[in-house]
Design a protein around this motif. Sequence first.
Motif, short mmCIF file in Angstrom:
data_model
loop_
_atom_site.label_atom_id
_atom_site.label_comp_id
_atom_site.label_asym_id
_atom_site.label_seq_id
_atom_site.Cartn_x
_atom_site.Cartn_y
_atom_site.Cartn_z
N ASP A 30 -3.37 -4.75 -10.66
CA ASP A 30 -2.62 -3.65 -11.26
C ASP A 30 -2.07 -2.75 -10.16
O ASP A 30 -2.82 -1.97 -9.57
N ALA A 31 -0.77 -2.85 -9.90
CA ALA A 31 -0.15 -2.11 -8.80
C ALA A 31 -0.29 -0.60 -8.94
O ALA A 31 -0.20 0.13 -7.95
N MET A 32 -0.54 -0.11 -10.15
CA MET A 32 -0.73 1.33 -10.35
C MET A 32 -1.96 1.83 -9.59
O MET A 32 -2.07 3.02 -9.32
N LEU A 33 -2.85 0.94 -9.24
CA LEU A 33 -4.08 1.32 -8.54
C LEU A 33 -3.93 1.26 -7.02
O LEU A 33 -4.91 1.45 -6.30
N SER A 34 -2.71 1.03 -6.54
CA SER A 34 -2.52 0.92 -5.09
C SER A 34 -2.74 2.24 -4.36
O SER A 34 -3.14 2.25 -3.20
N VAL A 35 -2.52 3.37 -5.04
CA VAL A 35 -2.78 4.67 -4.41
C VAL A 35 -4.28 4.83 -4.15
O VAL A 35 -4.69 5.21 -3.05
N LYS A 36 -5.08 4.49 -5.14
CA LYS A 36 -6.54 4.57 -4.97
C LYS A 36 -7.00 3.61 -3.87
O LYS A 36 -7.83 3.97 -3.03
N ALA A 37 -6.45 2.41 -3.85
CA ALA A 37 -6.82 1.43 -2.82
C ALA A 37 -6.45 1.94 -1.44
O ALA A 37 -7.23 1.80 -0.49
N THR A 38 -5.26 2.54 -1.32
CA THR A 38 -4.82 3.08 -0.04
C THR A 38 -5.76 4.18 0.44
O THR A 38 -6.16 4.22 1.60
N ASN A 39 -6.12 5.08 -0.46
CA ASN A 39 -7.01 6.19 -0.09
C ASN A 39 -8.40 5.69 0.29
O ASN A 39 -9.01 6.19 1.25
N THR A 40 -8.90 4.72 -0.43
CA THR A 40 -10.22 4.16 -0.14
C THR A 40 -10.21 3.45 1.22
O THR A 40 -11.13 3.59 2.02
N LEU A 41 -9.14 2.70 1.47
CA LEU A 41 -9.00 2.02 2.75
C LEU A 41 -8.88 3.02 3.89
O LEU A 41 -9.50 2.85 4.94
N ARG A 42 -8.11 4.07 3.68
CA ARG A 42 -7.96 5.11 4.71
C ARG A 42 -9.32 5.73 5.04
O ARG A 42 -9.66 5.93 6.21
N LEU B 202 0.87 -1.18 0.00
CA LEU B 202 0.00 0.00 0.00
C LEU B 202 0.91 1.23 0.00
O LEU B 202 2.10 1.13 0.28
N ARG B 203 0.39 2.39 -0.27
CA ARG B 203 1.19 3.62 -0.26
C ARG B 203 1.39 4.17 1.14
O ARG B 203 2.15 5.11 1.34
N ALA B 204 0.73 3.57 2.11
CA ALA B 204 0.89 3.95 3.52
C ALA B 204 0.70 2.70 4.37
O ALA B 204 0.00 1.78 3.97
N SER B 205 1.33 2.67 5.52
CA SER B 205 1.12 1.59 6.48
C SER B 205 0.06 2.04 7.48
O SER B 205 0.07 3.20 7.89
N PHE B 206 -0.82 1.14 7.83
CA PHE B 206 -1.85 1.46 8.81
C PHE B 206 -1.54 0.68 10.08
O PHE B 206 -1.37 -0.53 10.04
N ARG B 207 -1.46 1.39 11.18
CA ARG B 207 -1.25 0.76 12.48
C ARG B 207 -2.48 1.06 13.33
O ARG B 207 -2.72 2.20 13.69
N ILE B 208 -3.23 0.00 13.59
CA ILE B 208 -4.48 0.18 14.35
C ILE B 208 -4.51 -0.82 15.49
O ILE B 208 -3.72 -1.76 15.53
N ARG B 209 -5.41 -0.60 16.42
CA ARG B 209 -5.62 -1.53 17.53
C ARG B 209 -7.00 -2.15 17.36
O ARG B 209 -7.98 -1.44 17.17
N LEU B 210 -7.03 -3.45 17.47
CA LEU B 210 -8.29 -4.18 17.38
C LEU B 210 -8.36 -5.10 18.59
O LEU B 210 -7.50 -5.96 18.76
N ASN B 211 -9.35 -4.86 19.43
CA ASN B 211 -9.49 -5.63 20.68
C ASN B 211 -8.21 -5.56 21.52
O ASN B 211 -7.79 -6.54 22.11
N GLY B 212 -7.59 -4.38 21.53
CA GLY B 212 -6.40 -4.17 22.33
C GLY B 212 -5.11 -4.68 21.72
O GLY B 212 -4.04 -4.46 22.26
N ALA C 60 -13.39 -3.58 -3.62
CA ALA C 60 -13.22 -3.46 -5.07
C ALA C 60 -11.88 -2.82 -5.42
O ALA C 60 -11.18 -3.28 -6.33
N ALA C 61 -11.50 -1.79 -4.68
CA ALA C 61 -10.22 -1.11 -4.94
C ALA C 61 -9.05 -2.04 -4.65
O ALA C 61 -8.05 -2.04 -5.40
N LEU C 62 -9.14 -2.84 -3.60
CA LEU C 62 -8.06 -3.78 -3.28
C LEU C 62 -7.96 -4.88 -4.32
O LEU C 62 -6.85 -5.27 -4.71
N LYS C 63 -9.09 -5.36 -4.80
CA LYS C 63 -9.07 -6.37 -5.87
C LYS C 63 -8.42 -5.81 -7.13
O LYS C 63 -7.60 -6.48 -7.76
#
Length: 85
Positions: free
Chosen positions: A64-76, A11-21, A56-59
């Motif tokens: 196509d790795a060129m779409l990873s920016v869109k996937a990252t933004n959608t996920l964010r 992804l174009r960014a790493s996400f660090r989250i907490r889930l159930n601690g 859909a964006a992740l699929k």
Amino acid sequence: MSEVSKSQTPLRASFRIRLNGEPVVIETIGQAYRFITSLNTVEWMEFKALHADAKAALKAAAEDAMLSVKATNTLRELFVRAKLL
């Protein structure tokens, strides 16, 4: 799970989250796809449209790795609305 879940495309960014601690780090398309599809659908119901868009964006980015920016933004956007970030 599909081949999307095995994608090592970063992804174009790493996400660090907490889930159930527990800390969860999401850095690849595959990790993100597994995370958003492994939780119960009811947990994402409030964000149904964003969840569908993120899947859909992740699929697309897995093919196509060129779409990873869109996937990252959608996920964010999904994570922010779900207050995970």
